[in-house]
Design a protein around this motif. Structure first.
Motif, short mmCIF file in Angstrom:
data_model
loop_
_atom_site.label_atom_id
_atom_site.label_comp_id
_atom_site.label_asym_id
_atom_site.label_seq_id
_atom_site.Cartn_x
_atom_site.Cartn_y
_atom_site.Cartn_z
N GLU A 169 -1.88 -4.72 -7.59
CA GLU A 169 -3.26 -5.15 -7.87
C GLU A 169 -3.32 -6.67 -8.08
O GLU A 169 -4.14 -7.36 -7.47
N LEU A 219 1.91 1.96 -3.44
CA LEU A 219 0.84 2.60 -4.20
C LEU A 219 0.73 4.08 -3.86
O LEU A 219 0.45 4.90 -4.73
N ALA A 231 0.84 -1.21 0.00
CA ALA A 231 0.00 0.00 0.00
C ALA A 231 0.87 1.26 0.00
O ALA A 231 0.54 2.25 -0.64
N SER A 233 -4.59 5.62 -6.05
CA SER A 233 -3.58 5.22 -7.02
C SER A 233 -4.19 4.40 -8.15
O SER A 233 -3.93 4.65 -9.33
N GLU A 293 -4.18 3.91 4.15
CA GLU A 293 -3.58 3.08 3.11
C GLU A 293 -4.63 2.60 2.11
O GLU A 293 -4.35 2.56 0.90
N SER A 339 -4.52 3.64 -1.75
CA SER A 339 -4.52 2.57 -2.75
C SER A 339 -5.62 2.79 -3.78
O SER A 339 -5.38 2.67 -4.99
#
Length: 184
Positions: free
Chosen positions: A135, A114, A111, A158, A151, A155
Protein backbone atom coordinates in the motif's frame (compact mmCIF):
# COMPACT_ATOMS: atom_id res chain seq x y z
CA UNK A 1 -14.12 -33.08 -23.64
CA UNK A 2 -13.83 -36.82 -22.98
CA UNK A 3 -10.76 -37.14 -25.20
CA UNK A 4 -9.01 -34.37 -23.25
CA UNK A 5 -9.89 -35.78 -19.83
CA UNK A 6 -7.95 -39.03 -20.24
CA UNK A 7 -4.50 -37.43 -20.81
CA UNK A 8 -5.14 -34.97 -17.99
CA UNK A 9 -6.08 -37.74 -15.58
CA UNK A 10 -3.10 -39.82 -16.71
CA UNK A 11 -0.78 -36.86 -16.16
CA UNK A 12 -2.20 -36.28 -12.69
CA UNK A 13 -1.76 -39.97 -11.92
CA UNK A 14 1.91 -39.80 -12.97
CA UNK A 15 2.43 -36.66 -10.88
CA UNK A 16 0.88 -38.36 -7.86
CA UNK A 17 3.15 -41.38 -8.37
CA UNK A 18 6.30 -39.24 -8.44
CA UNK A 19 5.61 -37.43 -5.13
CA UNK A 20 6.93 -40.23 -2.85
CA UNK A 21 10.10 -40.51 -4.96
CA UNK A 22 10.66 -36.74 -4.88
CA UNK A 23 10.02 -36.67 -1.15
CA UNK A 24 12.71 -39.30 -0.58
CA UNK A 25 15.23 -37.68 -2.92
CA UNK A 26 14.73 -34.05 -1.92
CA UNK A 27 17.85 -33.94 0.26
CA UNK A 28 19.99 -34.75 -2.78
CA UNK A 29 18.30 -32.20 -5.04
CA UNK A 30 19.69 -28.77 -5.88
CA UNK A 31 17.62 -25.73 -5.00
CA UNK A 32 16.88 -25.24 -8.71
CA UNK A 33 15.51 -28.80 -8.90
CA UNK A 34 13.47 -28.29 -5.74
CA UNK A 35 11.96 -25.10 -7.13
CA UNK A 36 11.11 -26.76 -10.45
CA UNK A 37 9.45 -29.61 -8.56
CA UNK A 38 7.73 -27.10 -6.26
CA UNK A 39 6.34 -25.33 -9.34
CA UNK A 40 5.16 -28.56 -10.93
CA UNK A 41 3.38 -29.77 -7.80
CA UNK A 42 1.90 -26.49 -6.57
CA UNK A 43 -1.49 -26.84 -8.20
CA UNK A 44 -2.59 -29.58 -5.82
CA UNK A 45 -0.31 -28.66 -2.96
CA UNK A 46 -2.43 -30.12 -0.15
CA UNK A 47 -2.56 -33.53 -1.83
CA UNK A 48 1.22 -33.39 -2.35
CA UNK A 49 2.07 -32.00 1.07
CA UNK A 50 4.57 -34.80 1.72
CA UNK A 51 6.91 -33.35 -0.88
CA UNK A 52 6.52 -29.81 0.42
CA UNK A 53 7.18 -30.96 3.98
CA UNK A 54 10.28 -32.86 2.89
CA UNK A 55 11.59 -29.86 0.94
CA UNK A 56 10.78 -27.31 3.63
CA UNK A 57 14.12 -27.38 5.53
CA UNK A 58 16.15 -26.75 2.38
CA UNK A 59 13.80 -24.05 1.15
CA UNK A 60 13.85 -22.30 4.54
CA UNK A 61 17.63 -22.39 4.58
CA UNK A 62 17.88 -20.83 1.10
CA UNK A 63 14.96 -18.40 1.37
CA UNK A 64 17.11 -15.25 1.23
CA UNK A 65 18.69 -16.37 -2.04
CA UNK A 66 15.43 -17.14 -3.87
CA UNK A 67 14.29 -14.93 -6.72
CA UNK A 68 11.06 -12.96 -6.48
CA UNK A 69 9.09 -15.45 -8.64
CA UNK A 70 10.40 -18.29 -6.47
CA UNK A 71 9.45 -16.44 -3.28
CA UNK A 72 5.95 -15.88 -4.66
CA UNK A 73 5.70 -19.58 -5.45
CA UNK A 74 6.88 -20.56 -1.98
CA UNK A 75 4.47 -18.03 -0.47
CA UNK A 76 1.58 -19.60 -2.38
CA UNK A 77 2.34 -23.02 -0.93
CA UNK A 78 2.65 -21.40 2.50
CA UNK A 79 -0.85 -20.00 1.99
CA UNK A 80 -2.26 -23.25 0.63
CA UNK A 81 -0.85 -25.29 3.52
CA UNK A 82 -1.66 -22.79 6.27
CA UNK A 83 -3.23 -25.50 8.39
CA UNK A 84 0.35 -26.58 9.24
CA UNK A 85 2.32 -24.29 11.54
CA UNK A 86 5.58 -24.71 9.66
CA UNK A 87 3.97 -23.34 6.50
CA UNK A 88 2.52 -20.36 8.37
CA UNK A 89 6.09 -19.66 9.49
CA UNK A 90 7.28 -20.09 5.89
CA UNK A 91 4.61 -17.67 4.67
CA UNK A 92 5.74 -15.11 7.26
CA UNK A 93 9.38 -15.52 6.24
CA UNK A 94 8.46 -15.01 2.57
CA UNK A 95 6.54 -11.85 3.48
CA UNK A 96 9.62 -10.54 5.27
CA UNK A 97 11.90 -11.28 2.30
CA UNK A 98 9.47 -9.67 -0.14
CA UNK A 99 9.04 -6.59 2.05
CA UNK A 100 12.81 -6.14 1.89
CA UNK A 101 12.61 -6.30 -1.92
CA UNK A 102 9.57 -4.01 -2.32
CA UNK A 103 11.49 -1.32 -4.24
CA UNK A 104 12.53 -3.85 -6.88
CA UNK A 105 9.13 -5.56 -7.25
CA UNK A 106 7.06 -4.81 -10.31
CA UNK A 107 3.51 -3.64 -9.75
CA UNK A 108 2.29 -7.07 -10.83
CA UNK A 109 4.61 -8.88 -8.42
CA UNK A 110 3.41 -6.66 -5.58
CA UNK A 111 -0.18 -7.51 -6.53
CA UNK A 112 0.72 -11.22 -6.47
CA UNK A 113 2.04 -10.70 -2.93
CA UNK A 114 -1.31 -9.21 -1.95
CA UNK A 115 -3.16 -12.16 -3.51
CA UNK A 116 -1.29 -14.43 -1.07
CA UNK A 117 -1.89 -12.18 1.94
CA UNK A 118 -5.62 -11.86 2.50
CA UNK A 119 -6.37 -11.79 6.20
CA UNK A 120 -6.48 -15.06 8.07
CA UNK A 121 -6.34 -15.40 11.84
CA UNK A 122 -3.51 -17.91 11.49
CA UNK A 123 -1.20 -15.47 9.71
CA UNK A 124 1.42 -13.55 11.54
CA UNK A 125 1.99 -9.81 11.51
CA UNK A 126 4.25 -10.18 8.47
CA UNK A 127 1.26 -10.80 6.18
CA UNK A 128 -0.40 -7.57 7.27
CA UNK A 129 2.99 -5.87 7.06
CA UNK A 130 3.30 -7.07 3.48
CA UNK A 131 -0.09 -5.58 2.61
CA UNK A 132 0.82 -2.29 4.30
CA UNK A 133 4.20 -2.20 2.57
CA UNK A 134 2.57 -2.66 -0.85
CA UNK A 135 0.00 0.00 0.00
CA UNK A 136 2.73 2.50 0.96
CA UNK A 137 4.77 1.61 -2.12
CA UNK A 138 1.78 2.09 -4.39
CA UNK A 139 1.09 5.48 -2.79
CA UNK A 140 4.44 6.58 -4.24
CA UNK A 141 3.90 5.06 -7.69
CA UNK A 142 2.00 7.13 -10.21
CA UNK A 143 0.92 4.42 -12.62
CA UNK A 144 -0.82 1.18 -11.63
CA UNK A 145 -2.25 0.60 -15.10
CA UNK A 146 -0.04 -2.43 -15.72
CA UNK A 147 -2.19 -4.39 -13.26
CA UNK A 148 -4.48 -6.98 -14.74
CA UNK A 149 -8.12 -6.88 -13.65
CA UNK A 150 -7.74 -9.98 -11.50
CA UNK A 151 -4.73 -8.41 -9.76
CA UNK A 152 -6.68 -5.23 -9.04
CA UNK A 153 -9.57 -7.26 -7.60
CA UNK A 154 -7.22 -9.42 -5.50
CA UNK A 155 -5.46 -6.30 -4.23
CA UNK A 156 -8.71 -4.67 -3.21
CA UNK A 157 -9.80 -7.87 -1.49
CA UNK A 158 -6.54 -8.09 0.44
CA UNK A 159 -6.68 -4.45 1.53
CA UNK A 160 -10.31 -4.84 2.60
CA UNK A 161 -9.63 -8.06 4.47
CA UNK A 162 -7.08 -6.22 6.64
CA UNK A 163 -9.43 -3.27 7.12
CA UNK A 164 -7.09 -0.95 5.23
CA UNK A 165 -8.70 2.12 3.76
CA UNK A 166 -5.98 3.85 1.78
CA UNK A 167 -8.34 5.94 -0.30
CA UNK A 168 -5.80 7.13 -2.89
CA UNK A 169 -4.75 3.56 -3.70
CA UNK A 170 -8.29 2.16 -3.48
CA UNK A 171 -9.58 4.90 -5.77
CA UNK A 172 -6.85 4.20 -8.31
CA UNK A 173 -7.63 0.48 -8.25
CA UNK A 174 -11.33 1.30 -8.54
CA UNK A 175 -10.61 3.48 -11.59
CA UNK A 176 -8.76 0.57 -13.23
CA UNK A 177 -11.81 -1.64 -12.71
CA UNK A 178 -14.18 1.01 -14.04
CA UNK A 179 -12.03 1.46 -17.14
CA UNK A 180 -11.94 -2.28 -17.74
CA UNK A 181 -15.44 -3.22 -16.72
CA UNK A 182 -15.91 -5.27 -19.89
CA UNK A 183 -13.13 -7.60 -18.67
CA UNK A 184 -14.96 -8.02 -15.38
Amino acid sequence: VQTCALPILRCRHFMDEVVPLLSREVTRMTMADIMRSWQGLVRFSYERKDFFRAALPQVRQQLASLTTPQLLLVMRVGRDLKQFREFIDLHAACCTELMLKIASLTTNEAAQCLAQCSRDTRYRAQAQGMARTVEQHWMQIEDLSSLRVVEAVDSLESFASWGMKALPVVNRLDNILVERQIEL
